[in-house]
Motif scaffolding. Structure first.
Motif, mmCIF file in Angstrom:
data_model
loop_
_atom_site.group_PDB
_atom_site.id
_atom_site.type_symbol
_atom_site.label_atom_id
_atom_site.label_comp_id
_atom_site.label_asym_id
_atom_site.label_seq_id
_atom_site.Cartn_x
_atom_site.Cartn_y
_atom_site.Cartn_z
ATOM 1 N N GLU A 393 62.512 -22.842 -98.507
ATOM 2 C CA GLU A 393 63.764 -22.749 -97.746
ATOM 3 C C GLU A 393 64.942 -22.400 -98.668
ATOM 4 O OE1 GLU A 393 64.168 -26.411 -95.734
ATOM 5 O OE2 GLU A 393 62.537 -26.030 -94.287
ATOM 6 N N ILE A 394 64.972 -23.017 -99.878
ATOM 7 C CA ILE A 394 66.060 -22.712 -100.849
ATOM 8 C C ILE A 394 65.995 -21.246 -101.268
ATOM 9 C CG2 ILE A 394 66.876 -23.180 -103.195
ATOM 10 C CD1 ILE A 394 65.931 -26.076 -102.749
ATOM 11 N N SER A 395 64.801 -20.719 -101.475
ATOM 12 C CA SER A 395 64.644 -19.312 -101.871
ATOM 13 C C SER A 395 65.174 -18.403 -100.773
ATOM 14 C CB SER A 395 63.163 -19.032 -102.147
ATOM 15 O OG SER A 395 62.970 -17.674 -102.471
ATOM 16 N N ASP A 396 64.845 -18.749 -99.507
ATOM 17 C CA ASP A 396 65.369 -17.946 -98.392
ATOM 18 C C ASP A 396 66.893 -18.002 -98.365
ATOM 19 O OD1 ASP A 396 62.782 -17.300 -97.664
ATOM 20 O OD2 ASP A 396 62.612 -18.962 -96.195
ATOM 21 N N SER A 397 67.446 -19.210 -98.569
ATOM 22 C CA SER A 397 68.921 -19.333 -98.573
ATOM 23 C C SER A 397 69.539 -18.519 -99.709
ATOM 24 C CB SER A 397 69.306 -20.812 -98.694
ATOM 25 O OG SER A 397 68.788 -21.538 -97.598
ATOM 26 N N SER A 398 68.894 -18.515 -100.892
ATOM 27 C CA SER A 398 69.413 -17.751 -102.040
ATOM 28 C C SER A 398 69.419 -16.275 -101.732
ATOM 29 C CB SER A 398 68.567 -18.033 -103.280
ATOM 30 O OG SER A 398 68.636 -19.399 -103.610
ATOM 31 N N ARG A 399 68.341 -15.827 -101.074
ATOM 32 C CA ARG A 399 68.310 -14.396 -100.725
ATOM 33 C C ARG A 399 69.433 -14.083 -99.745
ATOM 34 N NH1 ARG A 399 62.701 -15.239 -101.216
ATOM 35 N NH2 ARG A 399 62.541 -15.815 -99.027
ATOM 36 N N GLN A 400 69.682 -14.984 -98.808
ATOM 37 C CA GLN A 400 70.791 -14.751 -97.867
ATOM 38 C C GLN A 400 72.134 -14.730 -98.599
ATOM 39 O OE1 GLN A 400 70.457 -17.772 -94.903
ATOM 40 N NE2 GLN A 400 68.486 -16.965 -94.057
ATOM 41 N N ILE A 401 72.309 -15.659 -99.574
ATOM 42 C CA ILE A 401 73.565 -15.684 -100.352
ATOM 43 C C ILE A 401 73.717 -14.394 -101.150
ATOM 44 C CG2 ILE A 401 74.759 -16.847 -102.252
ATOM 45 C CD1 ILE A 401 73.481 -19.449 -101.229
ATOM 46 N N GLY A 402 72.617 -13.847 -101.705
ATOM 47 C CA GLY A 402 72.680 -12.567 -102.446
ATOM 48 C C GLY A 402 73.182 -11.454 -101.547
ATOM 49 N N GLY A 403 72.716 -11.490 -100.273
ATOM 50 C CA GLY A 403 73.220 -10.462 -99.339
ATOM 51 C C GLY A 403 74.713 -10.601 -99.118
ATOM 52 N N ILE A 404 75.153 -11.884 -99.055
ATOM 53 C CA ILE A 404 76.591 -12.114 -98.850
ATOM 54 C C ILE A 404 77.400 -11.585 -100.046
ATOM 55 C CG2 ILE A 404 78.320 -13.934 -98.609
ATOM 56 C CD1 ILE A 404 76.158 -15.529 -97.075
ATOM 57 N N THR A 405 76.912 -11.814 -101.279
ATOM 58 C CA THR A 405 77.642 -11.354 -102.486
ATOM 59 C C THR A 405 77.718 -9.833 -102.505
ATOM 60 O OG1 THR A 405 75.572 -11.474 -103.742
ATOM 61 C CG2 THR A 405 77.029 -13.376 -103.837
ATOM 62 N N ARG A 406 76.630 -9.190 -102.081
ATOM 63 C CA ARG A 406 76.686 -7.719 -102.035
ATOM 64 C C ARG A 406 77.723 -7.268 -101.018
ATOM 65 N NH1 ARG A 406 71.147 -8.355 -102.895
ATOM 66 N NH2 ARG A 406 70.718 -8.333 -100.647
ATOM 67 N N ALA A 407 77.767 -8.038 -99.895
ATOM 68 C CA ALA A 407 78.804 -7.680 -98.906
ATOM 69 C C ALA A 407 80.199 -7.870 -99.491
ATOM 70 C CB ALA A 407 78.619 -8.540 -97.662
ATOM 71 N N ILE A 408 80.389 -8.931 -100.302
ATOM 72 C CA ILE A 408 81.697 -9.165 -100.948
ATOM 73 C C ILE A 408 82.025 -8.045 -101.924
ATOM 74 C CG2 ILE A 408 82.919 -10.723 -102.500
ATOM 75 C CD1 ILE A 408 81.362 -13.030 -101.188
ATOM 76 N N GLU A 409 80.996 -7.607 -102.685
ATOM 77 C CA GLU A 409 81.230 -6.500 -103.632
ATOM 78 C C GLU A 409 81.647 -5.241 -102.875
ATOM 79 O OE1 GLU A 409 77.689 -6.144 -105.871
ATOM 80 O OE2 GLU A 409 78.079 -7.902 -107.137
ATOM 81 N N ASP A 410 80.958 -5.017 -101.760
ATOM 82 C CA ASP A 410 81.327 -3.838 -100.969
ATOM 83 C C ASP A 410 82.760 -3.951 -100.462
ATOM 84 O OD1 ASP A 410 78.800 -2.778 -101.362
ATOM 85 O OD2 ASP A 410 77.977 -3.594 -99.462
#
Length: 560
Positions: A393-410
């Motif tokens: 579950e933590i790994s899934d959450s981390s992957r979701q957070i990575g998507g959020i950071t990419r959205a922030i970079e964009d």
């Protein structure tokens, strides 16, 4: 022996008289029935004769009455009734015919003929009178039908009627009275016959009661006493030549014979009880007592043979009992030694049994500890599975957070581009766009900071994802290791359980062996005790054989 008439002959005489009286009674009954039938027929004949005589006379009177009525009234119905009686009803003719059919005497027939002639003589005159009425001359008709000549004829007819009825009644009454007298005589004879039968049956009853039943009751009491073995009971009846007297004589004879047999048997058995076996049984036994004579002879022969054999055998028993006593003593000594050896062996087996019992208890404890360890390992395995699920579950959450950071970079890149465009537009605007240029600069600075923060967060998240992946790998390896440990623990638990079961079985087997050794020890001790008892019994047997030999020598046996 006193002579007396037999009860059967006396009973036969009384019953014969009763039977003859009953036959006479039956014949009387048949005669009485026939007389009653005749009496009934006579009464019926008397009634019919009287009825038909009255029918004849009433017919004549009817004609007279109708003629007078027609002469007085002139009514046609009286005329018709008159000729209807004469031509159709004809009661006079029918009454005479019926009386002739039943049967009348010549005198009675003559009176009927006279009445018939007088009545027929009046018919033409009555016809003439009725014609006068029809022609209107009623007075002439009335003068005739009520005249002296007509009345004289009617008086003569009535006189003949009275004579006929009186004669007829006297004749039929005499016949009926004769039959009634005969019936009464038969009834009296029937009563006499019944009285004779009653007297004979009463006499027979008294005879049976006094001459048969009373002696039989006395005989019954005597036979009850005999069946109880009391042959000295008082028996007051004396024998005679009658059947009961012969029965009494038989009972006296039976008592004498039984007393003789009992006396002989008592004497013989008393001598046998005193030890005298050199006896002979009397030869005067009869009937069913012959088997007793033979049985007593066989008893004497058997006792002589048995006592002789006992005398011989007692000496042999005495000798053999000495040998048996010696052998039994040896057996007792050997059994005692065996008992001691078995007790030592039993003590050793008991010690081994205690050790095996301890081992079985330890194996049970180890089995319980192994089961407890298996429960803990199973619990750890379940916790590791839960941990692995949490890491996933933590790994899934981390992957979701990575998507959020990419959205922030964009978003930061777009914001930077917008800031540049705003700066360009502010430069174009000149003085009016200075303030907007300052805002664009701040926005660009914020975009750069956001981009830098997003990069830092992305690096942190990537490091977290790597660590989570390492943790997941470690949890999988840990689960595999725990699975192997659980499998090994299950094998160990199964082995410990088998060891505990084997130890329990060994303990039970040793308990059975111990119990068997105890039983063997008891048997050996029992054998030792029995051997000692046998030795003592052999000694007692020797003494008993001597006593038996001395006791047998007291009997006086037949010499062979």
């Amino acid at each position: 022996m006193k002579k007396a008439m037999s009860q059967s002959l006396l009973t036969l005489i009384l019953n014969g008289i009763s039977i003859v009286s009953l036959i006479f009674l039956v014949i009387s009954l048949i005669s009485y029935r026939n007389v009653n039938n005749q009496l009934y027929s006579a009464n019926e004949e008397r009634f019919n004769l009287t009825y038909n005589a009255n029918r004849f006379m009433n017919g004549s009177a009817y004609l007279t009455n109708e003629v007078r009525a027609f002469a007085a009234t002139g009514l046609q119905k009286h005329y018709d009734n008159y000729w209807n009686e004469v031509n159709t009803l004809k009661n006079r003719d029918k009454g005479v015919a019926a009386m002739q059919e039943i049967g009348i005497t010549a005198a009675e027939q003559k009176m009927i003929d006279d009445m018939y002639a007088l009545s027929n003589q009046l018919v033409p005159l009555e016809d003439e009178a009725m014609k006068n009425v029809q022609s209107g001359n009623k007075s002439a008709a009335l003068d005739y039908v009520y005249g002296d000549a007509y009345n004289d004829s009617i008086t003569q007819i009535n006189t003949l009627k009275d004579q006929f009825l009186t004669t007829l009644d006297n004749r039929t009454s005499a016949h009926v009275n004769s039959l009634l007298q005969k019936s009464n005589q038969i009834r009296i004879s029937m009563i006499l016959a019944l009285s004779i039968v009653g007297i004979m049956q009463l006499s027979n009853m008294l005879l049976v009661r006094l001459k048969v039943l009373r002696p039989i009751m006395i005989v019954k009491k005597q036979m009850v006493e005999i069946s109880r073995g009391n042959l000295s009971a008082n028996f007051a009846l004396l024998p005679d030549t009658s059947e009961i007297g012969m029965l009494v004589e038989s009972i006296h004879e039976t008592k004498r014979e039984l007393k003789k047999y009992i006396s002989d048997i008592d004497t013989t058995l008393s001598q046998m009880a005193d030890g005298n076996m050199d006896l002979t049984i009397g030869s005067d036994y009869r009937g069913e007592f012959l088997p007793i004579q033979r049985a007593m002879g066989q008893i004497l022969d058997s006792l002589n043979n048995a006592l002789s054999q006992i005398n011989k055998t007692s000496a042999q028993v005495s000798d053999e009992s000495d040998k048996m006593s010696t052998s039994a003593q040896s057996l007792a000594n050997g059994a005692t030694e065996q008992a001691a050896a078995v007790e030592e062996l039993s003590a050793s087996i008991l010690e081994i049994s205690k050790q095996v019992s301890n081992t079985s208890a330890d194996a049970d404890n180890a089995n319980k500890v192994s089961e407890e360890s298996m429960r803990h390992l199973t619990l750890c395995n379940e916790k590791m599975r839960a941990l692995s699920a949490a890491i996933d579950e933590i790994s899934d959450s981390s992957r979701q957070i990575g998507g959020i950071t990419r959205a922030i970079e964009d978003i930061s890149l777009q914001t930077n581009i917008l800031a540049l465009n705003a700066s360009v537009e502010a430069a174009r605007a000149g003085e009016a766009g200075k303030g907007f240029a300052v805002v664009a600069g701040e926005v660009q600075s914020l975009a750069n900071k956001s981009s830098e923060s997003a990069k830092n967060i992305s690096e942190l998240i990537e490091n977290s994802i790597k660590q989570v992946q390492n943790g997941a790998t470690l949890s999988i390896e840990t689960m595999k290791a725990l699975t192997q440990v659980i499998a090994s623990g299950e094998q160990s638990a199964a082995m410990i359980e088998r060891i505990a079961s084997s130890a329990t079985q060994q303990a039970e087997s040793l308990e059975q062996v111990t119990e068997g050794m105890n039983q063997i020890s008891n048997v050996v001790q029992t054998n030792a005790s029995t051997a000692e008892d046998s030795a003592s019994s052999a000694h007692e047997l020797r003494r008993g054989a001597e006593d038996l030999r001395n006791a047998v020598q007291k009997f006086s046996l037949r010499r062979r």
